[in-house]
Design an enzyme around this catalytic site. Structure first.
Site, PDB file in Angstrom:
ATOM      1  N   ARG A 193       0.858  -1.197   0.000  1.00  0.00           N
ATOM      2  CA  ARG A 193       0.000   0.000   0.000  1.00  0.00           C
ATOM      3  C   ARG A 193       0.888   1.239   0.000  1.00  0.00           C
ATOM      4  NH1 ARG A 193      -1.715   0.806   4.498  1.00  0.00           N
ATOM      5  NH2 ARG A 193      -1.307  -1.044   5.736  1.00  0.00           N
TER       6      ARG A 193
ATOM      7  N   TYR B 263      -1.411  -3.498  -6.761  1.00  0.00           N
ATOM      8  CA  TYR B 263      -1.174  -4.307  -5.560  1.00  0.00           C
ATOM      9  C   TYR B 263      -2.273  -4.174  -4.497  1.00  0.00           C
ATOM     10  CZ  TYR B 263       1.543  -7.258  -2.592  1.00  0.00           C
ATOM     11  OH  TYR B 263       1.961  -8.340  -1.853  1.00  0.00           O
TER      12      TYR B 263
ATOM     13  N   LYS C  94      -9.605  -2.022   1.699  1.00  0.00           N
ATOM     14  CA  LYS C  94      -9.299  -0.853   2.537  1.00  0.00           C
ATOM     15  C   LYS C  94     -10.074   0.381   2.058  1.00  0.00           C
ATOM     16  CE  LYS C  94      -6.185  -3.330   4.696  1.00  0.00           C
ATOM     17  NZ  LYS C  94      -6.449  -3.862   6.033  1.00  0.00           N
TER      18      LYS C  94
ATOM     19  N   HIS D  81     -11.069  -1.711  11.331  1.00  0.00           N
ATOM     20  CA  HIS D  81      -9.980  -2.604  10.951  1.00  0.00           C
ATOM     21  C   HIS D  81      -9.844  -3.644  12.060  1.00  0.00           C
ATOM     22  CE1 HIS D  81      -5.441  -2.907   9.733  1.00  0.00           C
ATOM     23  NE2 HIS D  81      -6.175  -3.738   9.044  1.00  0.00           N
TER      24      HIS D  81
ATOM     25  N   SER E   5      -1.452  -3.507  11.195  1.00  0.00           N
ATOM     26  CA  SER E   5      -0.938  -4.529  10.283  1.00  0.00           C
ATOM     27  C   SER E   5       0.296  -5.191  10.894  1.00  0.00           C
ATOM     28  CB  SER E   5      -0.541  -3.876   8.962  1.00  0.00           C
ATOM     29  OG  SER E   5      -1.579  -3.060   8.510  1.00  0.00           O
TER      30      SER E   5
ATOM     31  N   CYS F 175       0.581  -7.556  13.242  1.00  0.00           N
ATOM     32  CA  CYS F 175       0.579  -7.884  14.676  1.00  0.00           C
ATOM     33  C   CYS F 175      -0.063  -9.247  14.920  1.00  0.00           C
ATOM     34  CB  CYS F 175      -0.183  -6.833  15.463  1.00  0.00           C
ATOM     35  SG  CYS F 175       0.681  -5.283  15.559  1.00  0.00           S
TER      36      CYS F 175
ATOM     37  N   ASP G 283      -9.837  -9.312   9.122  1.00  0.00           N
ATOM     38  CA  ASP G 283      -9.287  -7.977   8.847  1.00  0.00           C
ATOM     39  C   ASP G 283     -10.259  -6.823   9.097  1.00  0.00           C
ATOM     40  OD1 ASP G 283      -7.037  -6.447   8.019  1.00  0.00           O
ATOM     41  OD2 ASP G 283      -7.921  -6.166   6.044  1.00  0.00           O
TER      42      ASP G 283
ATOM     43  N   ARG H 250       1.747 -12.271  -0.241  1.00  0.00           N
ATOM     44  CA  ARG H 250       0.393 -12.544   0.242  1.00  0.00           C
ATOM     45  C   ARG H 250      -0.190 -13.835  -0.286  1.00  0.00           C
ATOM     46  NH1 ARG H 250      -2.038  -8.381   3.564  1.00  0.00           N
ATOM     47  NH2 ARG H 250      -0.483  -6.736   3.577  1.00  0.00           N
TER      48      ARG H 250
HETATM   49  C1  OXD Z   1      -3.109  -4.290   6.118  1.00  0.00           C
HETATM   50  C2  OXD Z   1      -3.638  -5.433   5.366  1.00  0.00           C
HETATM   51  O1  OXD Z   1      -2.142  -3.687   5.694  1.00  0.00           O
HETATM   52  O2  OXD Z   1      -4.586  -6.051   5.848  1.00  0.00           O
HETATM   53  O3  OXD Z   1      -3.663  -3.978   7.164  1.00  0.00           O
HETATM   54  O4  OXD Z   1      -3.144  -5.711   4.276  1.00  0.00           O
HETATM   55 MN    MN Z   2      -5.440  -5.066   7.507  1.00  0.00          MN
END
Ligand code: OXD
Ligand code: MN
Length: 639
Positions: free
Chosen positions: A104, A253, A262, A282, A305, A307, A330, A422
């Site tokens: 991102r 991406y 998102k 989130h 992200s 964690c 997510d 991913r």
């Molecule tokens: C993030 C994802 O970056 O879920 O939070 O990809």
């Molecule tokens: Mn996320």
């Protein structure tokens, strides 16, 4: 190359388009390579026509969501070399992106509203805001005029009707994404519910979020395409919350291009949620049941992200007698029902998880989820047509093709998989998917968790003193930085509510919304907790084993929700477990004192750092209640 048409697929969605109620044959703006123009509702057709006139694709493919369509699209991508079949698994593929398009791009992500204050809080003089980027509507109009005309020349535009949440559900919402990336079309079919059923809903409701995406690399006649077209210099991901529009250019991406995730479910979603009295967060959603209890309880958890959100959502409990289910890993959309209970749906339909670190030890459930109908991006490939990434096995294979397509051996001295590589896997693959995961009304939430990677000072678990204090805990959330975004290194960064990259409007107003909703439903709000699996000892070792052992913490949280008052003591930062109340049996030496200490110096530093952060980043948008919570925290340490 396997013959994809021989694979045993069930037809998922019937290809039905209702007879014309809208678009006119005479208005067809370009060649239709799949689907029927006349079947589009009039308001959809007029928007799509305008985008076709702007982007000038060669043809339009209307995604119907059928298995036969999926097979054809994958065949096409395999032929072009864009996706590589992975014969070791069932219907799995690998893509390698351009090395300049791997995450991102927060610095190029904008929210556009007439007034800046709607989008970002006022920062102190000379301070760069970190809580979102604003763009004036006229500037965005100008950028669209610069970037989009003719941007899809030589390419097919895919039109993807998609639903966030169960199709037609009361908490669900529809979108239509137009993209010139077939990879995006396939990924969206995994991550969301797509196709004709959704178009029927759009026809009925007349409502949809408009999502326009281009990789920003038009082709001239006869020009050979590259494997991963993108335009990093021109990348822009913009949102217009007032008209529910998303405009993304230059990146193929993840969150930059799969616009349901998102962009829609969080940024546009949070802005809609504020207007309509709900929350778009989130957060993962998981269920927990003790075998001897009747009821399954649900929690949602906001972690920045990287964690271990997916790991917690798919927790494999080490304590006997517990059963965990996954609703989502997510994003959660949450709404108070008529009884005042907070209910959550997972608006997504799949998992777009970070691969490195995922293993039979860290997340055995994910490992059972991702080797069927999955699209991998930027992982390494094994000689037997499988995948590998750092952390998947203790020992790396002797030879791999790395994420850049190069030969790799353990002594290459570089990573085989990109740190933000991913898997994109359908939710239905998950063996512990909750039986109510698609309940259109959502599941009832008993607890909200906040957590980050905090090597110092923050105990394993604490409970907020009340809702307002819990909102403060969310506002004060910090974590070590992540590979999912463009940051480098291991700095502890603010990530309030784990929403910092995803706020669709001014963070101060967002906090007010949380406070107001809590005040309105004060008798029924869930309890709020802070967790930290990542605290380290003074010798730099993790103090808590984490992963499946986290069920012990969830068990304590559930007992708190059941009203067990005597299992906690009040500390200056909230309620923390009494020593005997958290089951640590069989864990060996747990240094309770270090794990639960709340060092005064650390917390007073934290208070002054937070005071500065709120002052510099949120200014007068900060609700008074949050300021009072900060003052009260300081006072409790000075009492
Ligand atoms: C993030 C994802 O970056 O879920 O939070 O990809
Ligand atoms: Mn996320």
């Amino acid at each position: 190359m396997p013959n994809l048409s021989e694979l045993n697929f069930e037809e998922r969605t019937p290809v039905i388009f209702r007879q014309s109620s809208g678009a006119k044959t005479g208005e067809i703006p370009c060649r239709i390579s799949h689907g029927s123009w006349e079947s589009l509702p009039a308001q959809v057709a007029s928007w799509v026509k305008a985008q076709i006139e702007l982007c000038q694709p060669d043809s339009l493919h209307i995604i119907d969501g059928s298995i036969s369509e999926e097979i054809r699209l994958k065949e096409q991508l395999v032929k072009a070399g864009v996706i590589i079949p992975l014969p070791k698994y069932e219907n799995c593929f690998l893509t390698r992106t351009d090395p300049k398009d791997v995450a991102r791009v927060e610095s190029k992500t904008f929210i556009s509203t007439p007034e800046k204050i709607e989008t970002v809080p006022p920062t102190a003089e000379g301070i760069n805001g970190t809580l979102g980027n604003w763009m004036a509507p006229e500037e965005l109009d100008e950028k669209v005029k610069q970037k989009f005309p003719g941007c899809m020349r030589g390419r097919t535009m895919y039109m993807i009707p998609f639903s966030m949440g169960p199709v037609g559900g009361p908490l669900s919402k529809n979108g239509i994404e137009l993209t010139d990336s077939c990879y995006v079309a396939i990924s969206m079919s995994i991550m969301t519910r797509v196709g004709s059923r959704v178009m029927d809903c759009v026809r009925k409701s007349g409502e949809f979020v408009k999502c326009l995406h281009s990789v920003g690399k038009p082709l001239t006649p006869g020009q050979k395409d590259v494997m991963w077209p993108c335009n990093p210099e021109e990348t822009m991901i913009a949102h217009r919350p007032h008209s529910s529009e998303i405009i993304s250019f230059g990146s193929g991406y993840g969150g930059n291009s799969l616009l349901g995730k998102k962009c829609f479910a969080l940024r546009i979603g949070s802005a809609l949620a504020r207007q309509q009295g709900w929350f778009a967060e989130h957060m993962l959603v998981m269920g927990l049941k003790k075998h001897d209890s009747e009821e399954r309880r649900y929690v949602c958890a906001a972690f920045p992200s990287a964690c271990g959100k997916t790991n917690l959502a798919m927790l494999n409990p080490t304590l006997p007698g517990y059963d965990v289910t996954c609703v989502g890993d997510d994003i959660a959309w949450l709404r108070f029902d008529n009884e005042g209970s907070l209910r959550a749906i997972n608006p997504e339909n799949g998992f777009f998880g970070v691969a490195p670190g995922t293993s039979d030890d860290s997340n055995p459930i994910a490992m059972q989820t991702i080797f069927k109908n999955t699209l991998f991006t930027n992982v390494a490939m094994t000689d037997d047509g499988g995948v590998w990434w750092e952390g998947m096995t203790e020992e790396a294979p002797a030879h791999l093709i790395d994420w850049l397509g190069q030969d790799w051996t353990p002594d290459s001295g570089k990573k085989a998989a990109h740190p933000n590589s991913r898997f994109c896997a359908p939710a239905e693959n998950c063996p512990i998917l909750d039986e109510n995961w698609e309940d259109p009304q959502g599941v009832k939430i008993d607890a909200i968790l906040f957590g980050g990677r905090r090597p110092e000072g923050v105990p394993l678990v604490s409970e907020s003193l009340n809702w307002q204090h819990g909102v403060f805990m969310g506002a004060a959330l910090k974590s070590e930085a992540t590979a999912a975004a463009e940051h480098k290194g291991k700095m502890v960064m603010h990530d309030p509510f784990s929403m910092r990259p995803f706020f669709g409007y001014n963070f101060g107003h967002y906090l007010k919304h949380w406070l107001d909703m809590g005040a309105k439903h004060s008798a029924t709000v869930p309890r709020i907790f802070m967790v930290n699996w990542f605290r380290k000892s003074s010798a730099g070792k993790f103090l808590w084993p984490g992963f499946g052992e986290n069920v012990r913490v969830l068990d304590w949280i559930m007992r708190r929700c059941d009203g067990y008052e005597d299992i906690a003591t009040k500390s200056p930062i909230g309620y923390i477990p009494t020593e005997e109340s958290l089951n640590t049996e069989g864990l060996g030496n747990i240094d309770w004192a270090q794990l639960f200490s709340t060092p005064r110096d650390f917390w007073l530093d934290e208070v002054s750092e937070l005071r500065q952060y709120f002052k510099q980043q949120v200014g007068y948008s900060l609700p008074q209640e949050i300021q009072s919570e900060l003052d009260a925290l300081e006072k409790r340490f000075n009492a």
